[in-house]
Design an enzyme around this catalytic site. Structure first.
Site, PDB file in Angstrom:
ATOM      1  N   GLY A  22      93.338  22.542  38.266  1.00  0.00           N
ATOM      2  CA  GLY A  22      91.986  22.727  37.753  1.00  0.00           C
ATOM      3  C   GLY A  22      91.583  24.186  37.754  1.00  0.00           C
ATOM      4  N   ALA A  23      92.500  25.058  37.315  1.00  0.00           N
ATOM      5  CA  ALA A  23      92.319  26.505  37.494  1.00  0.00           C
ATOM      6  C   ALA A  23      91.961  27.252  36.222  1.00  0.00           C
ATOM      7  CB  ALA A  23      93.588  27.106  38.106  1.00  0.00           C
ATOM      8  N   VAL A  73      96.413  15.706  36.675  1.00  0.00           N
ATOM      9  CA  VAL A  73      96.621  15.320  38.071  1.00  0.00           C
ATOM     10  C   VAL A  73      96.614  13.816  38.275  1.00  0.00           C
ATOM     11  CG1 VAL A  73      95.685  17.497  38.938  1.00  0.00           C
ATOM     12  CG2 VAL A  73      94.175  15.508  38.686  1.00  0.00           C
ATOM     13  N   ASN A  99      92.637  21.478  43.643  1.00  0.00           N
ATOM     14  CA  ASN A  99      91.246  21.787  43.319  1.00  0.00           C
ATOM     15  C   ASN A  99      90.679  20.934  42.188  1.00  0.00           C
ATOM     16  OD1 ASN A  99      88.784  23.729  42.942  1.00  0.00           O
ATOM     17  ND2 ASN A  99      89.807  23.679  40.943  1.00  0.00           N
ATOM     18  N   SER A 151      84.456  18.245  49.685  1.00  0.00           N
ATOM     19  CA  SER A 151      83.090  18.543  49.280  1.00  0.00           C
ATOM     20  C   SER A 151      82.111  18.085  50.356  1.00  0.00           C
ATOM     21  CB  SER A 151      82.744  17.844  47.967  1.00  0.00           C
ATOM     22  OG  SER A 151      81.373  17.977  47.644  1.00  0.00           O
ATOM     23  N   TYR A 165      81.838  10.254  43.149  1.00  0.00           N
ATOM     24  CA  TYR A 165      82.331  11.573  43.549  1.00  0.00           C
ATOM     25  C   TYR A 165      82.310  11.714  45.071  1.00  0.00           C
ATOM     26  CZ  TYR A 165      82.640  16.695  43.820  1.00  0.00           C
ATOM     27  OH  TYR A 165      83.022  17.986  44.115  1.00  0.00           O
ATOM     28  N   ALA A 166      81.208  11.317  45.684  1.00  0.00           N
ATOM     29  CA  ALA A 166      81.090  11.410  47.142  1.00  0.00           C
ATOM     30  C   ALA A 166      82.168  10.576  47.833  1.00  0.00           C
ATOM     31  CB  ALA A 166      79.695  10.960  47.579  1.00  0.00           C
ATOM     32  N   ALA A 168      85.084   9.642  46.626  1.00  0.00           N
ATOM     33  CA  ALA A 168      86.400  10.237  46.395  1.00  0.00           C
ATOM     34  C   ALA A 168      86.625  11.445  47.293  1.00  0.00           C
ATOM     35  CB  ALA A 168      86.543  10.627  44.923  1.00  0.00           C
ATOM     36  N   LYS A 169      85.610  12.290  47.431  1.00  0.00           N
ATOM     37  CA  LYS A 169      85.763  13.488  48.250  1.00  0.00           C
ATOM     38  C   LYS A 169      85.839  13.141  49.737  1.00  0.00           C
ATOM     39  CE  LYS A 169      86.003  16.797  45.209  1.00  0.00           C
ATOM     40  NZ  LYS A 169      87.219  17.638  45.092  1.00  0.00           N
TER      41      LYS A 169
END
Length: 259
Positions: A22-23, A73, A99, A151, A165-166, A168-169
């Site tokens: 993710g760069a 990914v 990332n 995160s 998202y929460a 997963a992180k």
């Protein structure tokens, strides 16, 4: 990582090799640039191959020490292909920074199964595949550094991001411990960085300005985070002499979450 550090790790090259997912921009681009500035050869990977190539060219127009590659990914085999390409090109890989991420702001009860799966697939599954493929490769060589970008949302349930998202992180932080325990005796460290809200274009683009202002006002230090510092932490955790730090989650959140 200095040439002396690399020699201690059993390598003869003057520049260690790092892969950042993710760069093509944002935090991943910042991390890749900082690794490059600190003497690494860097592979910048992204779902957007063209953007990754442009980002790599901006770092090193010669292409000798920076390379942009396509990487989805969500596909474990894609990690294998990129690993093999880097080994063929530069002989070895020392560092992986997981990332790549995907967030979507949705009300909790409005999240569909498809949306939940899509966010988890990139953030959690992608980290798992990267740790698997490169963890095994590093373990076989007896040296490696994996840095996972977690995160604050995974620690406090999120403020401006969705539940998917929460969740997963939070899983990324747990995976970090699992892989650290498994790989620690084989010269491989696995750590996570847990940023709070960062001062990034994507944040200002996707978060409602009023909501962002409210979030910023709640931060004890009174401002959004600096991506450059997250990059510095990633460089530090990637160093050869960081061999006794593993399974850790380094919080960088302005005091929003303290433990």
């Amino acid at each position: 990582m200095s040439p002396r550090d690399i020699a201690a790790a059993g390598e003869g090259d003057s520049r260690p090799v790092a892969l950042v997912t993710g760069a093509a921009g944002g935090l991943g681009g910042c991390i890749a640039a900082r690794l490059y500035d600190r003497g690494h050869r860097v592979a910048l990977t992204d779902l957007d191959a063209e953007a990754a190539a442009k980002a790599a060219e901006a770092l090193d127009p010669t292409g000798e020490n920076a390379l942009g590659l396509a990487l989805d990914v969500r596909d474990k085999d894609a990690f294998v292909r990129v690993r093999d390409e880097l080994v063929a090109r530069w002989g070895v890989v020392h560092v992986l920074v997981n990332n790549a991420g995907h967030s979507k702001i949705e009300a909790l009860m409005d999240i569909t199964p498809e949306s939940f799966s899509a966010v988890v697939d990139t953030n959690l599954n992608g980290t798992f595949y990267g740790c698997q493929v490169f963890g095994q490769y590093f373990a076989e060589r007896g040296f490696g550094r994996i840095v996972n970008i977690a995160s604050l949302a995974g620690q406090n349930g999120g403020t401006a991001t969705g539940a998917h998202y929460a969740a997963a992180k939070g899983g990324v932080a747990t995976l970090t411990k699992v892989f650290a325990r498994d790989l620690g005796s084989r010269g491989v460290t696995v750590n996570a960085i847990s940023p709070g809200p960062q001062d990034l274009p994507v944040v200002r683009r996707t978060v409602d300005p009023e909501k962002l202002a409210q979030t910023e006002a709640m931060i004890p230090v009174g401002r959004l985070g600096r991506p450059e510092f997250i990059a510095d932490v990633a460089v530090l955790l990637s160093a050869a002499h960081a061999d006794t730090v593993t399974g850790a989650c380094w919080d960088v959140n302005g005091g929003l979450y303290m433990r």
